[in-house]
Design an enzyme around this catalytic site. Sequence first.
Site, PDB file in Angstrom:
ATOM      1  N   ARG A  34      12.153  40.804  19.457  1.00 22.95           N
ATOM      2  CA  ARG A  34      11.743  39.355  19.956  1.00 22.95           C
ATOM      3  C   ARG A  34      12.191  39.016  18.454  1.00 22.95           C
ATOM      4  NH1 ARG A  34       9.708  39.413  25.052  1.00 22.95           N
ATOM      5  NH2 ARG A  34       9.321  41.245  25.368  1.00 22.95           N
ATOM      6  N   ASP A  35      12.255  37.782  18.439  1.00 25.12           N
ATOM      7  CA  ASP A  35      12.533  36.823  17.561  1.00 25.12           C
ATOM      8  C   ASP A  35      11.448  36.388  17.629  1.00 25.12           C
ATOM      9  OD1 ASP A  35      15.287  33.948  16.975  1.00 25.12           O
ATOM     10  OD2 ASP A  35      12.543  34.117  15.869  1.00 25.12           O
ATOM     11  N   ASN A  96      25.089  31.556  16.668  1.00 27.54           N
ATOM     12  CA  ASN A  96      25.540  30.554  15.877  1.00 27.54           C
ATOM     13  C   ASN A  96      26.105  31.790  14.877  1.00 27.54           C
ATOM     14  OD1 ASN A  96      23.745  28.928  16.725  1.00 27.54           O
ATOM     15  ND2 ASN A  96      21.714  29.636  15.668  1.00 27.54           N
ATOM     16  N   GLU A 104      22.095  32.007  10.278  1.00 28.38           N
ATOM     17  CA  GLU A 104      20.970  32.472   8.861  1.00 28.38           C
ATOM     18  C   GLU A 104      20.705  33.506   9.224  1.00 28.38           C
ATOM     19  OE1 GLU A 104      17.058  31.125  10.340  1.00 28.38           O
ATOM     20  OE2 GLU A 104      17.289  28.573  10.743  1.00 28.38           O
ATOM     21  N   VAL A 105      21.043  34.043   9.745  1.00 29.63           N
ATOM     22  CA  VAL A 105      20.944  35.417   9.711  1.00 29.63           C
ATOM     23  C   VAL A 105      22.453  36.366   9.664  1.00 29.63           C
ATOM     24  CG1 VAL A 105      19.991  38.080  10.108  1.00 29.63           C
ATOM     25  CG2 VAL A 105      18.653  36.109  10.255  1.00 29.63           C
ATOM     26  N   HIS A 109      24.138  38.077  16.567  1.00 33.18           N
ATOM     27  CA  HIS A 109      23.008  38.169  17.771  1.00 33.18           C
ATOM     28  C   HIS A 109      23.625  37.052  18.330  1.00 33.18           C
ATOM     29  CE1 HIS A 109      21.718  35.817  13.961  1.00 33.18           C
ATOM     30  NE2 HIS A 109      21.517  34.740  14.792  1.00 33.18           N
ATOM     31  N   HIS A 111      20.931  34.845  20.769  1.00 32.25           N
ATOM     32  CA  HIS A 111      19.609  34.662  21.227  1.00 32.25           C
ATOM     33  C   HIS A 111      19.712  34.100  22.853  1.00 32.25           C
ATOM     34  CE1 HIS A 111      18.151  32.396  17.297  1.00 32.25           C
ATOM     35  NE2 HIS A 111      19.202  32.256  16.778  1.00 32.25           N
TER      36      HIS A 111
HETATM   37  P1  DGP Z   1      19.765  32.097  13.458  1.00 30.31           P
HETATM   38  O1  DGP Z   1      20.155  30.956  12.803  1.00 30.31           O
HETATM   39  O2  DGP Z   1      20.949  31.794  14.815  1.00 30.31           O
HETATM   40  O3  DGP Z   1      21.027  33.522  12.292  1.00 30.31           O
HETATM   41  O4  DGP Z   1      18.773  32.557  13.600  1.00 30.31           O
HETATM   42  C1  DGP Z   1      18.069  33.707  13.308  1.00 30.31           C
HETATM   43  C2  DGP Z   1      16.864  34.035  14.452  1.00 30.31           C
HETATM   44  O5  DGP Z   1      16.036  35.252  13.383  1.00 30.31           O
HETATM   45  C3  DGP Z   1      15.866  33.148  13.817  1.00 30.31           C
HETATM   46  O6  DGP Z   1      15.299  32.225  15.319  1.00 30.31           O
HETATM   47  C4  DGP Z   1      14.164  33.831  12.634  1.00 30.31           C
HETATM   48  C5  DGP Z   1      14.878  34.913  13.597  1.00 30.31           C
HETATM   49  N1  DGP Z   1      14.350  35.761  12.247  1.00 30.31           N
HETATM   50  C6  DGP Z   1      14.360  35.540  10.878  1.00 30.31           C
HETATM   51  N2  DGP Z   1      13.771  37.108  10.739  1.00 30.31           N
HETATM   52  C7  DGP Z   1      13.879  37.343  11.105  1.00 30.31           C
HETATM   53  C8  DGP Z   1      12.885  38.816  11.198  1.00 30.31           C
HETATM   54  O7  DGP Z   1      12.625  39.419   9.906  1.00 30.31           O
HETATM   55  N3  DGP Z   1      12.091  39.752  12.902  1.00 30.31           N
HETATM   56  C9  DGP Z   1      12.492  39.518  13.373  1.00 30.31           C
HETATM   57  N4  DGP Z   1      12.620  39.568  14.406  1.00 30.31           N
HETATM   58  N5  DGP Z   1      13.455  37.841  13.954  1.00 30.31           N
HETATM   59  C10 DGP Z   1      13.527  37.170  12.525  1.00 30.31           C
END
Ligand code: DGP
Length: 125
Positions: A34-35, A96, A104-105, A109, A111
């Site tokens: 889960r996000d 993304n 961001e990460v 991934h 979503h």
């Molecule tokens: P993006 O912008 O597509 O890289 O989305 C990164 C997503 O990762 C964002 O929706 C929030 C989520 N996220 C960031 N840090 C963590 C974490 O530590 N755990 C989880 N489960 N989600 C995270």
Amino acid sequence: MSYNYDDQNIFAKILRGEIPNTTVLETEHSLAFRDLYPQAPTHVLVIPKGAYVSFDHFASAASDAEIADYIRTIGEVCKAEGVALNAGQGFRMISNAGSHGVQEVPHLHVHILGGRPLGRMLAKA
Ligand code: DGP
């Protein structure tokens, strides 16, 4: 040009068990969880276990087994979350990549978002 994977990214730490996650599904090559900041009633992230930065990186460098596992896992998550079209009301998949994609990460991934009408895909610029 090669892809640079930063093994200190948050999802790499999740895969190594260094930080917790709420797992939805785990397979040989993929993890769904889960996000942390959900933007819809269903907001699940699906990642490959391999070190891939983005979908294009994965598509060009992953094995057929990893790709099949990843795509099947995404389908299974849609089913498990009740958003698959044969039983639910649909979903949106977003992946993304890079600065223009506002990623961001830097670990691939997807979503999976659903559970309510999600509006149009992009706001008009
Ligand atoms: P993006 O912008 O597509 O890289 O989305 C990164 C997503 O990762 C964002 O929706 C929030 C989520 N996220 C960031 N840090 C963590 C974490 O530590 N755990 C989880 N489960 N989600 C995270």
